[in-house]
Motif scaffolding. Structure first.
Motif, PDB file in Angstrom:
ATOM      1  N   THR A 198      24.079  -9.409   4.331  1.00 43.21           N
ATOM      2  CA  THR A 198      22.757  -9.655   4.900  1.00 43.21           C
ATOM      3  C   THR A 198      22.918 -10.195   6.309  1.00 43.21           C
ATOM      4  N   ALA A 199      21.936  -9.890   7.142  1.00 45.35           N
ATOM      5  CA  ALA A 199      21.919 -10.387   8.521  1.00 45.35           C
ATOM      6  C   ALA A 199      20.506 -10.857   8.830  1.00 45.35           C
ATOM      7  N   HIS A 200      20.415 -11.881   9.683  1.00 49.63           N
ATOM      8  CA  HIS A 200      19.105 -12.453   9.996  1.00 49.63           C
ATOM      9  C   HIS A 200      18.781 -12.367  11.484  1.00 49.63           C
ATOM     10  N   THR A 201      19.679 -11.798  12.256  1.00 49.41           N
ATOM     11  CA  THR A 201      19.439 -11.560  13.678  1.00 49.41           C
ATOM     12  C   THR A 201      19.936 -10.168  14.035  1.00 49.41           C
ATOM     13  N   GLY A 202      19.488  -9.679  15.172  1.00 50.72           N
ATOM     14  CA  GLY A 202      19.967  -8.384  15.630  1.00 50.72           C
ATOM     15  C   GLY A 202      21.448  -8.406  15.941  1.00 50.72           C
ATOM     16  N   ALA A 203      21.911  -9.501  16.545  1.00 45.02           N
ATOM     17  CA  ALA A 203      23.333  -9.604  16.889  1.00 45.02           C
ATOM     18  C   ALA A 203      24.196  -9.566  15.631  1.00 45.02           C
ATOM     19  N   ASP A 204      23.768 -10.286  14.595  1.00 45.10           N
ATOM     20  CA  ASP A 204      24.528 -10.276  13.344  1.00 45.10           C
ATOM     21  C   ASP A 204      24.519  -8.883  12.716  1.00 45.10           C
ATOM     22  N   ALA A 205      23.392  -8.203  12.818  1.00 48.55           N
ATOM     23  CA  ALA A 205      23.311  -6.853  12.265  1.00 48.55           C
ATOM     24  C   ALA A 205      24.315  -5.929  12.944  1.00 48.55           C
ATOM     25  N   LEU A 206      24.367  -5.967  14.266  1.00 46.00           N
ATOM     26  CA  LEU A 206      25.298  -5.115  15.004  1.00 46.00           C
ATOM     27  C   LEU A 206      26.746  -5.472  14.663  1.00 46.00           C
ATOM     28  N   ARG A 207      27.025  -6.768  14.538  1.00 45.52           N
ATOM     29  CA  ARG A 207      28.386  -7.196  14.208  1.00 45.52           C
ATOM     30  C   ARG A 207      28.784  -6.744  12.811  1.00 45.52           C
ATOM     31  N   LEU A 208      27.879  -6.909  11.846  1.00 40.69           N
ATOM     32  CA  LEU A 208      28.213  -6.564  10.464  1.00 40.69           C
ATOM     33  C   LEU A 208      28.300  -5.064  10.236  1.00 40.69           C
ATOM     34  N   VAL A 209      27.576  -4.283  11.029  1.00 37.74           N
ATOM     35  CA  VAL A 209      27.760  -2.834  10.941  1.00 37.74           C
ATOM     36  C   VAL A 209      29.195  -2.478  11.302  1.00 37.74           C
ATOM     37  N   GLU A 210      29.722  -3.129  12.329  1.00 35.98           N
ATOM     38  CA  GLU A 210      31.114  -2.879  12.725  1.00 35.98           C
ATOM     39  C   GLU A 210      32.094  -3.355  11.654  1.00 35.98           C
ATOM     40  N   GLU A 211      31.829  -4.533  11.088  1.00 42.10           N
ATOM     41  CA  GLU A 211      32.775  -5.124  10.144  1.00 42.10           C
ATOM     42  C   GLU A 211      32.718  -4.498   8.759  1.00 42.10           C
ATOM     43  N   LEU A 212      31.507  -4.184   8.288  1.00 42.60           N
ATOM     44  CA  LEU A 212      31.331  -3.757   6.902  1.00 42.60           C
ATOM     45  C   LEU A 212      31.170  -2.255   6.743  1.00 42.60           C
ATOM     46  N   THR A 213      30.871  -1.559   7.836  1.00 42.22           N
ATOM     47  CA  THR A 213      30.612  -0.107   7.832  1.00 42.22           C
ATOM     48  C   THR A 213      29.715   0.312   6.659  1.00 42.22           C
ATOM     49  N   PRO A 214      28.501  -0.238   6.585  1.00 38.25           N
ATOM     50  CA  PRO A 214      27.596   0.134   5.491  1.00 38.25           C
ATOM     51  C   PRO A 214      27.127   1.580   5.640  1.00 38.25           C
ATOM     52  N   ASP A 215      26.629   2.123   4.551  1.00 32.92           N
ATOM     53  CA  ASP A 215      26.038   3.466   4.592  1.00 32.92           C
ATOM     54  C   ASP A 215      24.585   3.425   5.035  1.00 32.92           C
ATOM     55  N   LEU A 216      23.943   2.273   4.799  1.00 30.12           N
ATOM     56  CA  LEU A 216      22.498   2.186   5.008  1.00 30.12           C
ATOM     57  C   LEU A 216      22.110   0.788   5.478  1.00 30.12           C
ATOM     58  N   LEU A 217      21.184   0.732   6.434  1.00 32.23           N
ATOM     59  CA  LEU A 217      20.572  -0.515   6.877  1.00 32.23           C
ATOM     60  C   LEU A 217      19.119  -0.563   6.420  1.00 32.23           C
ATOM     61  N   LEU A 218      18.726  -1.678   5.783  1.00 31.95           N
ATOM     62  CA  LEU A 218      17.313  -2.006   5.645  1.00 31.95           C
ATOM     63  C   LEU A 218      17.002  -2.921   6.827  1.00 31.95           C
ATOM     64  N   LEU A 219      16.231  -2.424   7.780  1.00 30.32           N
ATOM     65  CA  LEU A 219      16.133  -3.073   9.087  1.00 30.32           C
ATOM     66  C   LEU A 219      14.708  -3.488   9.403  1.00 30.32           C
ATOM     67  N   ASP A 220      14.500  -4.797   9.607  1.00 32.28           N
ATOM     68  CA  ASP A 220      13.204  -5.316  10.024  1.00 32.28           C
ATOM     69  C   ASP A 220      13.025  -5.082  11.523  1.00 32.28           C
ATOM     70  N   VAL A 221      11.774  -4.949  11.947  1.00 37.61           N
ATOM     71  CA  VAL A 221      11.488  -4.814  13.382  1.00 37.61           C
ATOM     72  C   VAL A 221      11.535  -6.166  14.064  1.00 37.61           C
ATOM     73  N   HIS A 222      10.942  -7.181  13.435  1.00 36.87           N
ATOM     74  CA  HIS A 222      10.799  -8.495  14.072  1.00 36.87           C
ATOM     75  C   HIS A 222      11.995  -9.382  13.745  1.00 36.87           C
ATOM     76  N   LEU A 223      12.904  -9.491  14.700  1.00 37.36           N
ATOM     77  CA  LEU A 223      14.078 -10.347  14.585  1.00 37.36           C
ATOM     78  C   LEU A 223      14.028 -11.385  15.706  1.00 37.36           C
ATOM     79  N   PRO A 224      14.680 -12.536  15.526  1.00 36.03           N
ATOM     80  CA  PRO A 224      14.513 -13.617  16.506  1.00 36.03           C
ATOM     81  C   PRO A 224      15.122 -13.359  17.879  1.00 36.03           C
ATOM     82  N   ASP A 225      16.163 -12.544  17.945  1.00 34.55           N
ATOM     83  CA  ASP A 225      16.844 -12.359  19.223  1.00 34.55           C
ATOM     84  C   ASP A 225      16.550 -11.020  19.893  1.00 34.55           C
ATOM     85  N   GLN A 226      16.211 -10.003  19.120  1.00 33.93           N
ATOM     86  CA  GLN A 226      15.904  -8.687  19.659  1.00 33.93           C
ATOM     87  C   GLN A 226      15.170  -7.887  18.604  1.00 33.93           C
ATOM     88  N   SER A 227      14.480  -6.861  19.046  1.00 32.90           N
ATOM     89  CA  SER A 227      13.745  -6.026  18.107  1.00 32.90           C
ATOM     90  C   SER A 227      14.707  -5.216  17.247  1.00 32.90           C
TER      91      SER A 227
END
Length: 228
Positions: free
Chosen positions: A32-61
């Protein structure tokens, strides 16, 4: 198993979505990620097949996250899960390559339905990737595009002046709503009401949609469209 990364700024909502995913056969949450930066980092680290992605994040859309992923060449599937209903956001998600757009709040069955569409799409895309160069005939291509959109492709024979690409957008907008008017469809996709109505009426004529007359206090009844 399809590996899912849940991205939402609200910790409680992220837990709920995690539970919904884990109740759906064939899917597992890997992070799980709670910011856009964490989402981008975890995509690199975990290589998921799918993102459930919110629009409203604290650091970026979340739409910026989607754009950055595509610019970096990531092919991870994306399902937008958000309270954002703005036409600009819907258009950005569609053009950015999101496979589904689900408006909060929703039930587990609503998410499961979208996830099953994604699973079907990933299966078709995986089979397509295994073909040798030059072997993808039109039937395979139509199947791939229909699966990616989470539905069958619009009828091949469109009336003069209507385009397949715009038909896909209108059909997608209609499927994201319980019902939709021509004005609402036009606003979501960026068309005039008259043009949007031509597409909607085409879907009614080809049994891809049904229409209901909504009677008010005065004037003509409004035409409301629902995808079949």
């Amino acid at each position: 198993m399809i590996r899912v990364l849940v991205v939402d700024d609200d910790f409680m909502v992220a837990r709920i979505h995690t539970r919904f995913v884990e109740q759906t056969d064939g899917f597992e949450v890997v992070g799980t990620a709670h910011t856009g930066a964490d989402a981008l980092r975890l995509v690199e680290e975990l290589t998921p097949d799918l993102l459930l992605l919110d629009v409203h994040l604290p650091d970026q859309s979340g739409l910026d996250v989607l754009s950055r992923l595509r610019a970096a060449g990531h092919r991870v599937a994306v399902v937008m899960v958000t309270a954002e209903r703005g036409a600009d956001a819907v258009r950005a998600a569609l053009h950015g390559g999101a496979m589904q757009y689900l408006v909060k709040p929703f039930e587990q069955a609503d998410l499961a339905d979208r996830l099953h569409h994604v699973a079907a799409a990933l299966g078709v895309l995986g089979a397509l990737g295994g073909l040798d160069e030059g072997q993808a005939d039109q039937a395979v291509i139509d199947q791939a595009f229909g699966a990616v959109a989470g539905r069958g492709a619009p009828a091949a024979a469109l009336p003069k002046g209507l385009s397949r690409e715009t038909a896909e957008l209108v059909l997608s907008a209609m499927r994201e709503r319980t019902e939709i008017s021509a004005s609402e469809a036009g606003e979501l996709v960026g068309l005039s009401r008259v043009t949007a109505r031509r597409y909607l009426e085409h879907f009614v004529d080809t049994a891809a949609a049904e229409v209901r007359l909504q009677y008010g206090t005065a004037g003509r009844p409004a035409r409301r469209y629902r995808a079949r």
